[in-house]
Design an enzyme around this catalytic site. Structure first.
Site, PDB file in Angstrom:
ATOM      1  CG  ASP A  43      43.718  67.671 -20.616  1.00 49.52           C
ATOM      2  OD1 ASP A  43      43.739  66.782 -19.754  1.00 49.52           O
ATOM      3  OD2 ASP A  43      44.457  67.653 -21.611  1.00 49.52           O
ATOM      4  CG  ASP A 171      47.364  69.587 -25.622  1.00 47.36           C
ATOM      5  OD1 ASP A 171      46.358  69.091 -26.136  1.00 47.36           O
ATOM      6  OD2 ASP A 171      48.184  68.940 -24.946  1.00 47.36           O
TER       7      ASP A 171
END
Length: 473
Positions: A43, A171
């Site tokens: 990511d 996140d």
């Protein structure tokens, strides 16, 4: 900086020295795409422009190309094309992040860079690591120069999240609006439904839960890497859901990434509508965006896919690294569709071009761009003899298919319903292919692994006009 952080830095420096010679001889290392110097990349994190310089952090398992303990890798650029590796500033060196510095975002304010991320902790014992055995901590790190981390502070634990959630909350994406700070986080409920949580704060540190975003019907069991932003008059919520079943050509990958539009003020509305996949290829997940100084909304995604080791036999693993980030993409909304196109700086990369009409065949530079326009009929582009990019006019479908299993590393075929094909832009960067259709309304991305003598293209289509752009070397 504590002793554990110092120890990690020493190990990373030693590994970097071992990788230097290997990097220079690496057949599949891209020129434009961000790749890890060693280990596993996933990511994108902390995307921002800070004091005029672009910063891209990313998840990095530095010592294990198959994945492992996560750090934050860091690179910078002046033009979104040339990226310099700056090291590994975020390490799992505290009790609240000891099993991984997971994904997050950046907030720039008062000449400081604030990095928000999830500190991952796993406990020993008999656990399912969904409802028990895991801690997902929200952490804030502060940097005064964008390179070194000065402080870390634990902001929230699972006790600060709603009671009906599992241990999977992560996140954080943070931004400032109307004098307040807002944060979205992805989550999984105890009923195995994905959702996005909204928090607000007056001081960047103390956060209050506001509400959650959901769809009218359950859509996957976990939503990762949320992002919320305004674009061309629309409020966009981006999510990466896990557990969505394939529906025809849609949702064919292990996990998906896409966007929905929110109607009304995000602080009041809770319902999301119109999920649409951002990329119909094999390799795209966990995208994040940032607002550049010139007002552009720029997105970068992970050009990979989690939990697919048995299929994706990426050939760079034997060279000590795996996965890349996508080319930075400028976002816009046209006719109610979110469109993605390579950043405009890319035009400065190309030094030569060749124009043609109709069928074309010939060698290509490992780093090049094909820009095609179509006026009806089928179109077929074959790259490296075994990656077929094909538009089927009768069905309005664009296909991406590997006929050479070694070239695709286990990838097979994906299709995207696009209607009429008007233009086709193909970016090739050594081991990366990104295809932008109809002005970026649809995109398909994949990794591939040609040998040096395989870089060539064959184009079929009587009504095609094209230009091949490439750099000199």
């Amino acid at each position: 900086m504590n002793a554990l952080h110092t120890a990690w830095e020493k190990l990373i420096r030693e590994e970097s020295r071992r990788q230097e010679e290997r990097m220079d001889q690496d057949l599949w290392r891209p020129r434009l795409h961000i790749a890890p110097p060693a280990g596993w990349l996933n990511d994108p994190n902390g995307l921002c422009q800070y004091k005029g310089i672009y910063h891209a952090f990313y998840q990095l398992a530095y010592f294990q190309p198959e994945g492992g303990l996560k750090f934050w890798g860091h690179c910078t650029s002046k033009d979104l094309l040339h990226w310099d590796f700056q090291g590994v500033p975020l390490c799992p060196d505290q009790p609240f992040d000891c099993h991984g510095t997971y994904s997050g975002s950046a907030l720039i304010e008062d000449d400081l860079m604030y990095l928000y991320y999830t500190g991952n902790v796993k406990f020993m014992g008999e656990h399912d690591y969904i409802n028990t055995g895991r801690a997902s901590n929200t952490v804030m790190a502060v940097s005064r120069d964008g390179v070194q981390i000065d402080t870390k502070e634990l902001l929230m634990t699972n006790a600060d999240y709603p009671d009906d959630l599992t241990r999977h909350v992560r996140d954080p994406k943070v931004w400032k609006q109307d004098g307040r700070y807002y944060m979205v986080q992805g989550a999984r409920t105890k009923e195995d439904e994905g959702t996005v949580l909204l928090f607000s704060s007056e001081d960047k540190m103390h956060w209050d839960y506001v509400h959650r975003f959901r769809m009218e019907q359950p859509f996957g069991y976990m939503w990762e890497c949320p992002d919320l932003y305004r674009l061309d008059g629309y409020t966009v919520l981006s999510i990466s859901p896990q557990g969505v079943k394939q529906d025809g050509l849609k949702y064919a990958n292990q996990y998906q990434s896409g966007t929905c539009f929110l109607h009304g003020d995000f602080r009041e509305t809770k319902l999301m509508e119109g999920f649409r996949e951002l990329d119909g290829g094999f390799d795209f997940y966990a995208p994040q965006t940032f607002l550049a100084d010139d007002g552009r909304r720029i997105q970068i995604g992970w050009m990979g896919m989690p939990d697919m080791e048995e299929i994706y036999k990426n050939r760079t693993v034997t060279r000590g690294w795996q996965n890349v980030l996508t080319i930075p993409r400028e976002l816009s909304v046209r006719d109610g569709i979110l469109c993605q196109n390579p950043v405009r700086e890319l035009k400065d990369w190309w030094k030569k071009e060749h124009r043609f009409e109709g069928a074309y065949s010939g060698p290509i530079n490992p780093c090049c761009e094909l820009d095609l326009t179509a006026d009806g009929g089928d179109v077929k582009v074959v790259l490296a003899g075994g990656l077929i990019l094909r538009y089927q006019e009768a069905k309005g479908i664009f296909w991406m298919e590997f006929t050479d299993p070694l070239l695709g590393g286990g990838r097979d075929i994906r299709g995207r319903q696009i209607g009429r094909l008007r233009d086709l832009r193909i970016l090739v960067d050594v081991s990366c292919v990104e295809v932008f259709l109809n002005g970026g309304r649809d995109v398909c991305s994949t990794r591939f692994y040609p040998e040096m003598d395989q870089y060539r293209v064959e184009i079929e289509g009587s009504r095609v006009q094209g230009v091949l752009r490439y750099c000199e070397s």
